[in-house]
Write a protein that holds these residues in place. Sequence first.
Motif, PDB file in Angstrom:
ATOM      1  N   ASP A  50      11.688   3.775  -5.238  1.00  0.00           N
ATOM      2  CA  ASP A  50      12.316   2.888  -5.244  1.00  0.00           C
ATOM      3  C   ASP A  50      13.071   2.676  -3.892  1.00  0.00           C
ATOM      4  OD1 ASP A  50      12.152   2.259  -7.783  1.00  0.00           O
ATOM      5  OD2 ASP A  50      13.937   3.145  -8.550  1.00  0.00           O
ATOM      6  N   SER A  51      13.022   3.565  -3.052  1.00  0.00           N
ATOM      7  CA  SER A  51      13.638   3.720  -1.627  1.00  0.00           C
ATOM      8  C   SER A  51      12.631   2.852  -0.799  1.00  0.00           C
ATOM      9  CB  SER A  51      13.795   5.126  -1.130  1.00  0.00           C
ATOM     10  OG  SER A  51      12.459   5.873  -1.092  1.00  0.00           O
ATOM     11  N   LEU A  52      11.292   2.778  -1.188  1.00  0.00           N
ATOM     12  CA  LEU A  52      10.540   2.089  -0.475  1.00  0.00           C
ATOM     13  C   LEU A  52      10.529   0.478  -0.660  1.00  0.00           C
ATOM     14  CD1 LEU A  52       6.959   4.208  -0.691  1.00  0.00           C
ATOM     15  CD2 LEU A  52       8.622   4.010   1.149  1.00  0.00           C
ATOM     16  N   GLY A  64       0.931  -1.134  -0.017  1.00  0.00           N
ATOM     17  CA  GLY A  64      -0.012   0.143  -0.117  1.00  0.00           C
ATOM     18  C   GLY A  64       0.836   1.289  -0.091  1.00  0.00           C
ATOM     19  N   GLN A  65       2.016   1.399   0.664  1.00  0.00           N
ATOM     20  CA  GLN A  65       2.724   2.372   0.928  1.00  0.00           C
ATOM     21  C   GLN A  65       3.529   2.606  -0.675  1.00  0.00           C
ATOM     22  OE1 GLN A  65       5.690   1.184   3.628  1.00  0.00           O
ATOM     23  NE2 GLN A  65       4.395   2.618   5.407  1.00  0.00           N
ATOM     24  N   ILE A  66       3.725   1.704  -1.027  1.00  0.00           N
ATOM     25  CA  ILE A  66       4.317   1.592  -2.698  1.00  0.00           C
ATOM     26  C   ILE A  66       3.400   2.168  -3.659  1.00  0.00           C
ATOM     27  CG2 ILE A  66       5.246   0.437  -4.608  1.00  0.00           C
ATOM     28  CD1 ILE A  66       6.678  -1.393  -2.308  1.00  0.00           C
ATOM     29  N   GLU A  67       2.139   1.734  -3.481  1.00  0.00           N
ATOM     30  CA  GLU A  67       0.925   2.171  -4.491  1.00  0.00           C
ATOM     31  C   GLU A  67       0.816   3.585  -4.178  1.00  0.00           C
ATOM     32  OE1 GLU A  67      -2.413  -0.332  -3.933  1.00  0.00           O
ATOM     33  OE2 GLU A  67      -1.296  -1.922  -5.353  1.00  0.00           O
ATOM     34  N   ASP A  68       0.705   3.810  -2.943  1.00  0.00           N
ATOM     35  CA  ASP A  68       0.196   5.507  -2.754  1.00  0.00           C
ATOM     36  C   ASP A  68       1.499   6.314  -3.107  1.00  0.00           C
ATOM     37  OD1 ASP A  68      -2.021   4.876  -1.236  1.00  0.00           O
ATOM     38  OD2 ASP A  68      -0.828   4.955   0.810  1.00  0.00           O
TER      39      ASP A  68
END
Length: 69
Positions: free
Chosen positions: A63-65, A49-53
């Motif tokens: 990319d850092s996530l 979810g964090q990457i999608e956000d």
Amino acid sequence: MRKFLGDDRERRGAEWDAERQTKALAAFALILALALLGCYLVSHLRAVGQIEDCLLAQRSNCDSLVDPP
């Protein structure tokens, strides 16, 4: 004769107790496995979810996530 019948009943009661304890332990292990699987699933979905956000916000440093393999 009564003592013999009483011993048999005690033995069946002990077997029933052992079977009950085994079933309870198996149920506990299943619940523990499901809880661990649920925790893994929640953490994985949170990371996705964090990457999608980040991607939906059109940021360029998403990319850092992602954890490096």
